[in-house]
Design a protein around this motif. Structure first.
Motif, PDB file in Angstrom:
ATOM      1  N   LEU A 154      43.975  32.597  36.418  1.00 36.79           N
ATOM      2  CA  LEU A 154      43.487  33.548  37.407  1.00 36.79           C
ATOM      3  C   LEU A 154      44.571  34.583  37.653  1.00 36.79           C
TER       4      LEU A 154
ATOM      5  N   SER B  85      44.986  48.451  41.830  1.00 38.25           N
ATOM      6  CA  SER B  85      45.224  47.010  41.725  1.00 38.25           C
ATOM      7  C   SER B  85      46.472  46.750  40.904  1.00 38.25           C
TER       8      SER B  85
ATOM      9  N   LEU C 233      46.619  45.220  38.332  1.00 39.98           N
ATOM     10  CA  LEU C 233      46.307  45.213  36.898  1.00 39.98           C
ATOM     11  C   LEU C 233      46.532  46.573  36.247  1.00 39.98           C
TER      12      LEU C 233
ATOM     13  N   GLU D  53      34.097  39.190  39.560  1.00 39.70           N
ATOM     14  CA  GLU D  53      34.735  40.510  39.669  1.00 39.70           C
ATOM     15  C   GLU D  53      34.860  40.936  41.133  1.00 39.70           C
TER      16      GLU D  53
ATOM     17  N   GLN E 116      37.644  38.844  42.842  1.00 39.99           N
ATOM     18  CA  GLN E 116      38.994  39.240  42.425  1.00 39.99           C
ATOM     19  C   GLN E 116      39.380  40.584  43.044  1.00 39.99           C
ATOM     20  N   MET E 117      38.470  41.512  43.013  1.00 35.67           N
ATOM     21  CA  MET E 117      38.819  42.849  43.484  1.00 35.67           C
ATOM     22  C   MET E 117      38.981  42.873  44.999  1.00 35.67           C
TER      23      MET E 117
ATOM     24  N   TYR F  64      42.379  41.812  45.542  1.00 34.06           N
ATOM     25  CA  TYR F  64      43.345  42.898  45.321  1.00 34.06           C
ATOM     26  C   TYR F  64      43.326  43.898  46.477  1.00 34.06           C
TER      27      TYR F  64
ATOM     28  N   THR G 248      40.120  47.986  36.527  1.00 29.15           N
ATOM     29  CA  THR G 248      40.382  46.689  37.165  1.00 29.15           C
ATOM     30  C   THR G 248      39.176  45.778  36.995  1.00 29.15           C
TER      31      THR G 248
ATOM     32  N   THR H 288      39.066  42.393  34.756  1.00 32.80           N
ATOM     33  CA  THR H 288      38.678  41.147  35.420  1.00 32.80           C
ATOM     34  C   THR H 288      37.531  40.482  34.654  1.00 32.80           C
TER      35      THR H 288
ATOM     36  N   GLU I 261      39.037  39.009  31.723  1.00 32.64           N
ATOM     37  CA  GLU I 261      39.750  37.799  32.141  1.00 32.64           C
ATOM     38  C   GLU I 261      38.784  36.613  32.169  1.00 32.64           C
ATOM     39  N   TYR I 262      37.624  36.877  32.749  1.00 31.81           N
ATOM     40  CA  TYR I 262      36.635  35.803  32.867  1.00 31.81           C
ATOM     41  C   TYR I 262      36.150  35.375  31.486  1.00 31.81           C
TER      42      TYR I 262
END
Ligand SMILES: [Zn+2]
Length: 976
Positions: A26, A77, A79, A337, A340-341, A344, A443, A447, A450-451
């Motif tokens: 994560l 973010s 990222l 998403e 996560q955001m 951030y 971002t 994300t 990432e997932y």
């Protein structure tokens, strides 16, 4: 290209901490500190926005400028707040001269491609693939990014995905083995909608970041999945929009001062490139072809409209034929998403509130239609790169879209409330910049990656499972097959249907013998679409009747698209499982070759050739191909031997080498002709070709674009004219027919078009802006034809011209009194009909408009055109077709309040002065879909001067003299 490669140190300025939880990584939002609030963007940023300070590295400069361009610390973010520098690999700035998100700068596709090629040349992790060209000759490309070894073996990975896409010959164990070795392709697309300018910029930075960054997250993405990118799905539109922005819009920083976009994006259509269900447009087709070769399990289309980032979660109404797994995957990604955001600290990320899963016609739905996963973002954008104060929740009635698609029924309002699916809502007012847009979208995408890279095997397994389920569902659930019966009179539309299905990868077989099923018997040679195939679900979705699940739900686009109805071609579902066992041979292409029969009987030189009119759209192509030949149309059906030739069949006297001309024309068109010893004894008229103009406003060229596309495809020549030509006057001297396709929404909209704000807005070609002034040119696109234009059109009709109006354009002649006795009104607020297919009744079967139509009723797409009213005294003569109305007449899709259109006119032919106006309340040329209706439009052009029957008895002298006059003037350029 001037890559001034200085010695750079590798640096990630802001290091993101990662933690491993529950076996997957994560990204953690913690970072030392958020950047300090940035200054507002009020300085003239166009002047060298990224000029480095002495001794500043590019990485430091990036951080400084991005912070400056981002309008608030919460709009970035960890990222994306840094730029890794890798020696020898060009950053976007090295090639483009600026960092991504720089104010007032947009990149043309050629420059972007130059960047991707430079990246490919420098990094073994990047590959650029050409997949075709556009209408205007620009390259279509796909960029692939993964670790070096994967890029070297792309074909192997493509092979794995191909096996999972068609698992018919795979055991479960084999599938598991493949999944263990395979990698998902995660495909990202930008620039489908040219006014949504951010994605093509962001994707360059993303590509760079993915190629060079060595953070655990990016390494994981490179290692576990393959990222592919379409830099711009509509490259022609991208370049034209960029030039328009640079010419007219860079200095507009107040939302209220915004001006209209360019009259064209790509060659034909605007947003409808996302509604091209039959992949008629070149770029869309190139993407589909690529898709079916590579099978990316995920396709993610990047759009712009609502604030600040909407991540599509597949809300209701959902097409129930698609796999339930898909409906789990959609919110799974979206919620990750959003969460996560939010972590951030980024406000305004939401799910579940925009666009539904009903229509399969959106571009990226090619993925879900083929057992993959469709994904979509709407990121807030300004329609350019100028920082702008935005009112996100405008007062009701005020527009608020971001130059992107307007939310259905919502304007820009209603998106700032806190909801269960929007726990940290967007602000009501915001100063928004291109870099904000880049930060949010990148971002979000990182994300999502990432997932995907955390669960690559889950994604692959889902893809495999959905593919397998599609095959199984055809075995378990009716209909088990669709039959296209052999022997249909018009084989050309059968051929079109087959090619459209084949384009989508749907398998079709030809029955070797007679088909006997519990629900029907069909002759040998009938075509069979069996449902136990990988794309069996898609076949069902395209061919079945659409039963909209709930009349109280609203949907973003059409509710009905049933292909058999749209093409007016017979397609029969079968609930008999035995249909799966029908012996067939595969059909890759259903080629129809035209021929001339009966030549021998008629002797070596027949007196005439007759071409049967069974409703093929190729009839119009044939007439234009034979433009220098005299062609007549039979006004009634007639027989030659045992063959019946319907009204509208062509009769061509065989003088000179006419027979060979006809033969070479009809063969590729797939039409059936015969030689006859004597001219058939039937009433007939000359099929004169009109001098044809197609009128378009500057403000709404898209619906016209679909008609242009159809006319170009069927080779019907025309002049495209604008307000400038209308106002010039003397139209009758130049044209016989002026076609006004669906546009304008109201008569006033058509006449006055784009409101002038005092300053002219030119659409002209210049050295600096060569893509402007294409398909037409104007020193000022505002103002419309105005009342002086109306007068010219009125003169045109009065003096013998024919005006044909389609759909909403039919408000115009009624509202401005050109057809004095025809009134146009609207349905009530309770009525709701998003593109259903409804029954219409032909009242004047002998009218030339219906040549080739033999049934009393026909399916038509409801176009939400005007409710036309004709005085009783004229009704019987002038109303050619009417809507049956009522719920029973809805053949596919949703029409709420269907009684409101009961017995309303669908096509009206009104003599006016020496000419006439033909008003279609339908749109007989809609998005390359309703091929079955095209014929009514083509007939109205081919027989424009042969529609006498709607005139009052005894009042035919005017038409007769019109014909005589025009013949005397030689007004028929093609007539002999
Ligand atoms: Zn869009």
């Amino acid at each position: 290209m001037g890559l001034s490669m200085k010695v750079r140190r590798y640096a990630i300025v802001s290091v993101t901490a990662f933690l491993v939880a529950g076996g997957f990584t994560l990204a953690h939002p913690q970072q030392a500190a958020k950047p300090a609030p940035a200054q507002q963007q009020d300085k003239p940023a166009a002047s060298a926005p990224s000029a480095p300070k002495p001794n500043e590295t590019q990485a430091e400069e990036f951080v400084r400028l991005v912070k400056e361009w981002t309008t608030g610390p919460e709009f970035i973010s960890p990222l994306v707040d840094h730029l890794p520098i890798a020696q020898g690999v060009p950053t976007p700035k090295d090639v483009l001269g600026h960092h991504i998100g720089a104010p007032k700068i947009l990149t043309r596709t050629g420059e972007a491609l130059k960047y991707y090629r430079a990246l490919e040349a420098a990094s073994p992790r990047v590959k650029v693939m050409n997949i075709g060209t556009t209408d205007e000759g620009r390259e279509m490309n796909i960029i692939a990014i993964a670790d070096e070894a994967t890029i070297k073996s792309l074909d192997r990975y493509r092979g794995y995905l191909g096996q999972l896409a068609d698992p018919r010959n795979l055991s479960e164990a084999q599938a598991k083995e493949i999944i263990a070795q395979a990698k998902p392709i995660y495909h990202l697309m930008g620039g489908l909608h040219s006014a949504e300018t951010g994605p093509p910029e962001m994707l360059m930075e993303l590509a760079y970041r993915l190629a060079v960054e060595d953070s655990p997250l990016i390494k994981q993405i490179r290692d576990k999945i393959i990222v592919t990118i379409t830099p711009a799905s509509d490259p022609d539109g991208r370049d034209r929009y960029v030039e328009w922005y640079l010419r007219h819009m860079t200095e507009i920083s107040n939302e209220r001062d915004r001006i209209t976009g360019p009259p064209y994006w790509g060659k034909y259509v605007f947003h409808d490139n996302n509604r091209d269900i039959n992949y008629s447009q070149m770029s869309m087709r190139a993407l589909l072809t690529w898709y079916l070769q590579w099978h990316p399990p995920i396709m993610h289309d990047l759009h712009e409209s609502v604030p600040f980032l909407y991540t599509f979660s597949g809300q209701a109404p959902q097409n129930p034929t698609l796999d339930p797994i898909l409906y789990g995957e959609l919110p799974m990604f979206a919620n990750f998403e959003m969460t996560q955001m939010i972590k951030y600290g980024m406000p305004g990320v939401w799910t579940h509130g925009f666009v539904d899963m009903w229509s399969p016609g959106y571009l990226a739905f090619m993925s879900s239609n083929h057992n993959g996963l469709v994904r979509m973002y709407e990121t807030f954008g300004n329609g350019g790169a100028t920082t702008m104060k935005r009112n996100v929740a405008p007062a009701p009635g005020a527009g608020g879209g971001g130059g992107g698609e307007a939310p259905a029924g919502g304007g820009g309002g209603g998106q700032t409330s806190r909801e269960w699916y929007r726990p940290l809502p967007p602000y009501r007012e915001v100063t928004w910049s291109m870099r904000n847009n880049t930060n949010y979208m990148q971002t979000g995408v990182l994300t999502a990656l990432e997932y995907a890279s955390s669960f690559p095997q889950v994604i692959l397994d889902n893809f495999y499972r959905k593919s397998r389920n599609s095959i199984d569902s055809g075995k378990k659930e009716a209909p088990h097959a669709f039959i296209i019966p052999a022997g249909q009179k018009d084989q050309t539309r059968v051929s079109t249907l087959v090619s459209l299905l084949r384009l989508q990868g749907i398998e079709i077989g030809r029955a070797k013998g007679e088909i006997k099923l519990s629900d029907g018997t069909y002759p040998a040679g009938s075509l069979v679409v069996k449902r136990d195939q990988p794309y069996g679900r898609l076949a069902k979705i395209l061919l079945e009747k659409q039963n909209f699940p709930d009349a109280n739900l609203r949907t973003y686009d059409d509710t009905g698209w049933t292909m058999g109805l749209m093409l007016q071609t017979e397609v029969k579902p079968s609930a008999d499982k035995a249909a799966l066992e029908i012996a067939v041979e595969p059909v890759n292409e259903y080629k129809v070759t035209g021929s001339i029969a009966g030549g021998e009987k008629a002797g070596a030189s027949p007196a005439a050739l007759v071409v049967a009119n069974y409703g093929s759209n190729a009839m119009v192509t044939l007439r234009y191909a034979l433009k220098d030949v005299a062609v007549q149309a039979a006004e009634k059906s007639f027989k030659v031997g045992a063959t019946e030739y319907p009204a509208g069949s062509f009769i061509i006297a065989t003088k000179g080498d006419v027979a060979s001309q006809v033969k070479s024309a009809i063969e590729p068109l797939g039409l059936a002709a015969a030689g006859v010893a004597a001219m058939p004894d039937v009433a007939k008229h000359d099929v004169d070709l009109p001098r044809l103009a197609m009128f378009t406003t500057w403000g709404n060229t898209q619906e016209v674009g679909w008609v242009r596309h159809a006319f170009d495809t069927f080779k019907v020549p025309f002049d495209l004219i604008y307000k400038e030509r209308i106002k010039e006057g003397n139209l009758r001297a130049a044209y016989d027919v002026i076609l006004i396709p669906n546009q304008g929404r109201t008569g006033k909209g058509l006449v006055f078009d784009i409101e002038s704000k005092g300053k002219p807005i030119p659409y002209t070609k210049t050295d600096q802006f060569p893509t402007l002034g294409v398909y037409g040119s104007s020193a000022d696109i505002t103002g419309g034809m105005g009342l002086e234009g109306v007068l010219e059109l009125n003169k045109f009709v009065q003096s013998g011209g024919v005006i044909i109006t389609l759909g909403a354009a039919s408000f115009f002649p009624a509202e401005f009194g050109i057809t004095r006795n025809v009134n146009a009104s609207r349905t009530s607020g309770a009525f709701y009909a998003p593109g259903p297919i409804v029954e219409a009744e032909i009242l004047k079967p002998t009218h030339p408009i219906f040549y080739g139509y033999t049934a009393k009723t026909v399916p038509v797409r409801y176009a939400n055109g005007p409710l036309l009213a004709v005085p009783e005294a004229d009704r019987d003569r002038q109303v050619l077709m009417r809507f049956t109305g009522g719920d029973g007449a809805v053949m596919s899709g949703l029409m709420k309040g269907a009684n409101e259109i009961r017995n309303r006119a669908a096509v009206v032919d009104v003599p006016v002065g020496e000419g006439r106006v033909v008003l279609f309340a339908t749109n007989p040329c809609y998005r390359w879909q309703n091929h079955g209706e095209f014929g009514m439009l083509f007939n109205s052009i081919l027989h424009y001067n042969d529609m006498r029957q709607t005139e009052k008895p005894g009042a035919t002298s005017s038409t007769t003299s019109m014909d005589a006059d025009m013949d005397a003037q030689g007004a028929h350029p093609y007539q002999h």
